[in-house]
Design a protein around this motif. Structure first.
Motif: not given
Length: 364
Positions: A45-46, A49, A111-112, A115, A118, A120, A156
């Motif tokens: 997942q990282r 991103e 989205q990635d 993240k 991250p 926000s 976000t």
């Protein structure tokens, strides 16, 4: 591999003395030791991103390389000629509110992207969708990565937090002359920052909004971790724009925007400062000499660091529409705007700017 440096030979020349010398071996620091490489055990997942941010970082160059490659095929020349004619003479979308695609703005790639840091969004007040808005975004940072995440994508949660308000992040006209890249930007709702474009969007009325990164190129030269030097004192154009269109003003401060890159020293009087100012005077934008990390190491490259960015959307400042506002009217609204911006900083600095090296300052 590091090579050992032998300690001085023992005066006795004995075997015992030599063994004692070997015990004091010290490795010479390898040049690669300066890099902090990413381990092979980084979760998938990282990695996704990181790829999303890297893709955005090279999007301009990648899209132009793709276009030049397509131009190498004669069979495509008629279609390319029509496309270029359409870009330069027919397509008015950059000045008419772009053509935002809800699906494209919400896709998993963005989205990635968010993240990774991250990034926000924090909402302080509800914004009724019965009027237009002008959002002032601060600080500019090196590139404005946080502004992109908040206003050009749904990563976000913009539509969830502010239903009925259509965001348009604004950028330079020159970006809409770049084939392929321009169409990606337009589908994200990105439009021209020109006066004509802003007016065309805001005059559509209720629920329309523009986001102006107020500090612009000049402020990017002051973007350093732990600081918040805002080029805003002489920036009255966006306030006049709000008044002439009857749009409420909303300050947005992004904590962490200045922290995701390091920049070379460029104080007044240095060669770097002179070069950057000359570049800005010629091309209309500046070229900060910065660095961050890379895909495979954490301390040298052109990708941003993984550091949190929180965009605080402040309280709206009501504006009464006036076709020809006086200087006094503009300055009165500016005072209210700066007061609200400072309130945002003072309210959240101890939570979101713990590593600051100085307080926020309004410059120029």
């Amino acid at each position: 591999m590091s090579r050992p440096v032998l300690a001085p030979r023992s005066p006795s020349g004995s075997i015992r003395g030599r063994l004692s010398s070997l015990a004091t071996l010290k490795p010479v620091k390898n040049s690669l030791d300066a890099f902090h490489f990413a381990p092979s055990t980084v979760p998938f997942q990282r990695r996704k991103e990181t790829m999303a941010v890297a893709g955005w970082a090279i999007l301009i160059w990648g899209s132009q390389t793709l276009f030049i490659t397509l131009c190498c095929f004669p069979a495509l020349w008629p279609a390319i000629a029509v496309y270029l004619f359409w870009i330069h003479f027919l397509d008015k979308a950059p000045w008419r509110g772009a053509r935002p695609s809800p699906w494209f703005r919400s896709c998993a790639w963005w989205q990635d992207y968010a993240k990774y840091y991250p990034a926000s969004l924090k909402k302080e007040a509800d914004l009724p969708a019965d009027r237009p808005y002008v959002f002032g975004y601060h600080p500019h940072g090196i590139i404005g990565m946080g502004a992109f995440a908040t206003f050009a994508t749904e990563a976000t949660g913009w539509s969830k937090e502010f239903p009925g308000i259509t965001p348009h992040l604004l950028t330079l006209d020159s970006n809409f002359k770049l084939p392929i890249y321009r169409d990606i930007a337009l589908n994200l709702g990105v439009a021209s920052v020109s006066k004509r474009s802003c007016t065309n969007i805001l005059k559509k009325g209720a629920g329309q909004s523009v986001t102006i990164v107020v500090g612009g190129a000049a402020e990017s030269l002051s973007a350093r971790p732990g600081t918040a030097d805002l080029t805003v004192k002489k920036r009255l154009g966006f306030i006049k724009l709000a008044i002439t269109n009857g749009a409420d003003l909303v300050p947005v401060f992004s904590f962490g925007e200045n922290d995701i890159f390091d920049q070379m020293p460029n104080e007044k009087g240095t060669a770097v400062y002179y070069f950057q100012k000359r570049f800005q005077a010629i091309f209309g934008f500046t070229l900060p000499l910065f660095h961050g990390r890379a895909m495979l190491n954490y301390n040298l490259g052109l990708m941003p660091y993984r550091r949190p960015m929180i965009a605080v959307v402040g309280r709206p400042i009501p504006v009464t529409k006036s076709a020809n506002p006086t200087v006094e009217e503009i300055q009165k609204i500016q005072d209210l705007y700066l007061t609200e911006l400072k309130r945002i900083w003072d309210t959240y600095k101890d939570d979101f700017a713990k590593k600051r090296v100085k307080e926020m300052e309004f410059i120029e």
